[in-house]
Design a protein around this motif. Structure first.
Motif, mmCIF file in Angstrom:
data_model
loop_
_atom_site.group_PDB
_atom_site.id
_atom_site.type_symbol
_atom_site.label_atom_id
_atom_site.label_comp_id
_atom_site.label_asym_id
_atom_site.label_seq_id
_atom_site.Cartn_x
_atom_site.Cartn_y
_atom_site.Cartn_z
ATOM 1 N N LEU A 122 0.815 -1.219 0.000
ATOM 2 C CA LEU A 122 0.000 0.000 0.000
ATOM 3 C C LEU A 122 0.848 1.269 0.000
ATOM 4 N N GLY A 123 2.139 1.114 0.203
ATOM 5 C CA GLY A 123 2.987 2.290 0.337
ATOM 6 C C GLY A 123 2.657 3.058 1.603
ATOM 7 N N ALA A 124 2.288 2.300 2.646
ATOM 8 C CA ALA A 124 1.791 2.924 3.875
ATOM 9 C C ALA A 124 2.645 2.588 5.095
ATOM 10 N N VAL A 125 3.886 2.214 4.888
ATOM 11 C CA VAL A 125 4.743 1.886 6.029
ATOM 12 C C VAL A 125 4.942 3.145 6.881
ATOM 13 N N PRO A 126 4.593 3.099 8.156
ATOM 14 C CA PRO A 126 4.695 4.285 9.020
ATOM 15 C C PRO A 126 6.115 4.482 9.553
ATOM 16 N N VAL A 127 7.040 4.729 8.650
ATOM 17 C CA VAL A 127 8.452 4.804 9.032
ATOM 18 C C VAL A 127 8.693 5.843 10.125
ATOM 19 N N GLU A 128 8.139 7.033 9.949
ATOM 20 C CA GLU A 128 8.395 8.096 10.926
ATOM 21 C C GLU A 128 7.808 7.760 12.293
#
Length: 208
Positions: free
Chosen positions: A95-101
């Motif tokens: 989804l391109g939704a990795v919550p990296v921050e």
């Protein structure tokens, strides 16, 4: 306003159950009521809720017993966590939704707690780190299922810290590996890092 039952429930779940010293002990209802500032009735109501979740055992004429975490419970917990977290990693990447921050912020907060005497604070950040990934896939049923494991996760994590003196440093390194893999978009590396992290904690718990 929070009810006495809810206050007791949250205190028991977040504090008493996660205390390694309470494993194999009965809950002192009066002492707990005095500490929280409620009567014994809300304590008993909260204990009924926790018994329904199989987090305490109600023993006739004895009260609520906090059983030590069994090997089977540990294996089942980490098996379920592995399935959910590895799925969440793959799905978040799709989804391109990795919550990296958000995950990095939790990791930095956890790093600051490395030398803190309160193991539960460290493990609370541990839980938030993983939960951020699960919640990122925007599947409410999955998130609720994962959140339902929280009390057991915190309890297991705190016990692991007490059993292995170097576990905090290892957890931080393992979290860094998970985050690096997710940030680089490498699904295989991410799931491998998650499984390695969970396996390491499970080994400490089973062999400790």
């Amino acid at each position: 306003m929070t009810s006495g039952r809810q206050l007791a429930y949250e205190h028991l779940k977040e504090t008493v159950l996660s205390d390694p010293a309470m494993q194999g002990q009965f809950v002192n209802e009066q002492a707990l009521a005095d500490a929280i500032g409620v009567s014994r009735t809300p304590i008993r109501e909260a204990l009924l809720l926790l018994a329904a979740e199989e987090l305490v055992q109600l023993v006739p004429k004895r009260g609520a017993y906090i059983a030590p975490v069994s090997g089977r419970e540990i294996r089942e917990l980490f098996e379920v966590r592995g399935m959910i977290e590895c799925y969440a990693a793959g799905r978040a990447l799709e989804l391109g939704a990795v919550p990296v921050e958000a995950m990095r912020a939790e990791l930095e907060q956890q790093r600051e707690l490395r030398g803190d005497d309160d193991a539960r604070k460290f493990i609370d950040r541990d839980n938030r780190f993983h939960a951020a990934l699960v919640h990122a896939v925007d599947n409410e049923m999955l998130a609720r299922s994962y959140d339902g494991l929280r009390a057991r996760q915190v309890r297991a994590g705190v016990v692991a810290l007490f059993r292995a003196a170097d576990r905090r440093d290892a957890v931080l390194a393992e979290h860094e590996a998970i985050l690096d893999a997710l940030a680089s978009g490498d699904r295989e590396a991410a799931t491998s890092a998650i499984r390695a992290h969970l396996d390491a904690t499970q080994r400490v718990l089973l062999n400790g």
